[in-house]
Design a protein around this motif. Structure first.
Motif, PDB file in Angstrom:
ATOM      1  N   ALA A  32      45.966  42.511  38.633  1.00 27.84           N
ATOM      2  CA  ALA A  32      45.666  43.938  38.790  1.00 27.84           C
ATOM      3  C   ALA A  32      44.269  44.102  39.359  1.00 27.84           C
ATOM      4  CB  ALA A  32      45.786  44.656  37.449  1.00 27.84           C
ATOM      5  N   PHE A  33      44.183  44.138  40.691  1.00 27.92           N
ATOM      6  CA  PHE A  33      42.897  44.322  41.373  1.00 27.92           C
ATOM      7  C   PHE A  33      43.168  44.925  42.737  1.00 27.92           C
ATOM      8  CE2 PHE A  33      44.480  40.137  42.399  1.00 27.92           C
ATOM      9  CZ  PHE A  33      44.208  39.968  43.740  1.00 27.92           C
ATOM     10  N   TRP A  73      37.077  36.096  44.985  1.00 22.10           N
ATOM     11  CA  TRP A  73      36.964  36.915  43.780  1.00 22.10           C
ATOM     12  C   TRP A  73      37.830  38.169  43.843  1.00 22.10           C
ATOM     13  CZ3 TRP A  73      30.919  37.153  44.363  1.00 22.10           C
ATOM     14  CH2 TRP A  73      30.394  35.859  44.227  1.00 22.10           C
ATOM     15  N   PRO A  74      38.782  38.312  42.941  1.00 26.35           N
ATOM     16  CA  PRO A  74      39.486  39.587  42.821  1.00 26.35           C
ATOM     17  C   PRO A  74      38.477  40.691  42.481  1.00 26.35           C
ATOM     18  CG  PRO A  74      40.696  37.867  41.673  1.00 26.35           C
ATOM     19  CD  PRO A  74      39.362  37.287  42.039  1.00 26.35           C
ATOM     20  N   GLY A  79      33.533  47.557  40.550  1.00 27.30           N
ATOM     21  CA  GLY A  79      33.552  46.549  39.505  1.00 27.30           C
ATOM     22  C   GLY A  79      34.535  45.434  39.807  1.00 27.30           C
ATOM     23  N   TRP A  80      34.701  44.533  38.842  1.00 34.31           N
ATOM     24  CA  TRP A  80      35.563  43.386  39.070  1.00 34.31           C
ATOM     25  C   TRP A  80      36.059  42.837  37.733  1.00 34.31           C
ATOM     26  CZ3 TRP A  80      30.363  43.669  40.015  1.00 34.31           C
ATOM     27  CH2 TRP A  80      29.530  42.935  39.141  1.00 34.31           C
ATOM     28  N   PRO A  81      37.255  42.233  37.754  1.00 34.47           N
ATOM     29  CA  PRO A  81      37.755  41.558  36.550  1.00 34.47           C
ATOM     30  C   PRO A  81      37.154  40.161  36.453  1.00 34.47           C
ATOM     31  CG  PRO A  81      39.370  41.390  38.292  1.00 34.47           C
ATOM     32  CD  PRO A  81      38.227  42.210  38.853  1.00 34.47           C
ATOM     33  N   ALA A  82      37.140  39.608  35.265  1.00 38.10           N
ATOM     34  CA  ALA A  82      36.627  38.246  35.078  1.00 38.10           C
ATOM     35  C   ALA A  82      37.196  37.657  33.796  1.00 38.10           C
ATOM     36  CB  ALA A  82      35.102  38.249  35.025  1.00 38.10           C
ATOM     37  N   TYR A  83      37.373  36.338  33.817  1.00 41.03           N
ATOM     38  CA  TYR A  83      37.854  35.605  32.650  1.00 41.03           C
ATOM     39  C   TYR A  83      39.099  36.258  32.055  1.00 41.03           C
ATOM     40  CZ  TYR A  83      33.232  33.445  32.960  1.00 41.03           C
ATOM     41  OH  TYR A  83      32.110  32.786  33.405  1.00 41.03           O
ATOM     42  N   THR A 118      41.810  33.145  37.288  1.00 39.77           N
ATOM     43  CA  THR A 118      42.691  33.636  36.228  1.00 39.77           C
ATOM     44  C   THR A 118      43.049  35.108  36.413  1.00 39.77           C
ATOM     45  OG1 THR A 118      40.727  34.090  34.866  1.00 39.77           O
ATOM     46  CG2 THR A 118      41.878  32.002  34.490  1.00 39.77           C
ATOM     47  N   CYS A 119      42.236  35.830  37.176  1.00 38.50           N
ATOM     48  CA  CYS A 119      42.488  37.258  37.396  1.00 38.50           C
ATOM     49  C   CYS A 119      43.331  37.521  38.641  1.00 38.50           C
ATOM     50  CB  CYS A 119      41.163  38.013  37.506  1.00 38.50           C
ATOM     51  SG  CYS A 119      40.146  37.894  36.013  1.00 38.50           S
ATOM     52  N   SER A 120      43.611  36.464  39.410  1.00 46.05           N
ATOM     53  CA  SER A 120      44.362  36.639  40.651  1.00 46.05           C
ATOM     54  C   SER A 120      45.852  36.858  40.402  1.00 46.05           C
ATOM     55  CB  SER A 120      44.177  35.421  41.553  1.00 46.05           C
ATOM     56  OG  SER A 120      44.817  34.276  40.998  1.00 46.05           O
TER      57      SER A 120
END
Length: 218
Positions: A32-33, A73-74, A79-83, A118-120
């Protein structure tokens, strides 16, 4: 005497900040990005700032590394998701070692998977394959590899070199960053299909240094 409205105002502002700031342990949803940021690091800068202190093999003389892949990076529009809490099995050591040729080390490949891959929403093999496709899809300016001594220049010169080498890129799809007074990274914004897209507000701001240091290849 009536109470001052200031404490109530302060409390209200504090509550708004709590609601507005995303908790550090919040879990983003894999897949979800909105778009990707392809981050390319100028290896001589990274070596001077970090790698030399670690005795990183990728910083050895004669390696000849220029723009290496920092990561894919998604990104949200803001902002951005991570981990992300991904159910995917982590990459094998063979997978991360195979990325060292364009990332400099297997360790960086592992870290990028853990933080961004992991966010992809993709399994590791597909994420790394997509990262390699994205890296190859962007032409790194050959002229920068011909430096024979350190130079100081406006960061806009690096952006212009990327735009000239990649005619399909628009100015708002490329960002040049600086760190420690040096040219640090080129960040290119790409769709899920790896077509150039405008960068979000938190990505698009360029380094404004007029005399950023750019060191030659080692």
């Amino acid at each position: 005497m009536p109470s001052s409205p200031l404490p109530r105002l302060t409390l209200a502002l504090a509550l708004l900040l709590v609601l507005a700031v995303r908790p550090a342990d919040a879990q983003d949803t894999p897949g979800a990005f909105d778009y990707y940021v392809l981050a390319l690091s100028w290896q001589p800068s990274w070596c001077a700032l970090e790698g030399d202190d670690r005795d990183a093999p990728a910083c050895a003389r004669g390696t000849g590394h220029g723009w290496l892949l920092h990561g894919l990076w998604p990104q949200y529009h803001r902002g951005w998701p991570a981990y992300c809490d991904s159910a995917r099995r982590p990459p094998s050591r063979a997978m991360t070692r195979a990325m060292a040729d364009i990332m400099g080390s297997a360790g960086l490949a592992w870290h990028q998977w853990k933080k961004h891959g992991t966010c992809s929403g993709l399994p590791p093999a597909e994420y790394f394959a997509l990262s390699r496709r994205a890296y190859r899809a962007v032409t790194r300016p050959e002229v920068l590899r011909k430096l024979d001594r350190p130079v100081r220049l406006p960061a806009q010169v690096i952006e212009a070199a990327f735009l000239k080498a990649n005619p399909d890129l628009a100015r708002d799809a490329v960002t040049i960053t600086c760190r420690g007074g040096r040219i640090h990274e080129a960040r290119i914004c790409l769709s899920r299909g790896l077509s150039p897209v405008p960068c979000g507000r938190d990505v698009v701001t360029d380094c404004r240094l007029e005399g950023a240091l750019l060191a030659p290849l080692r």
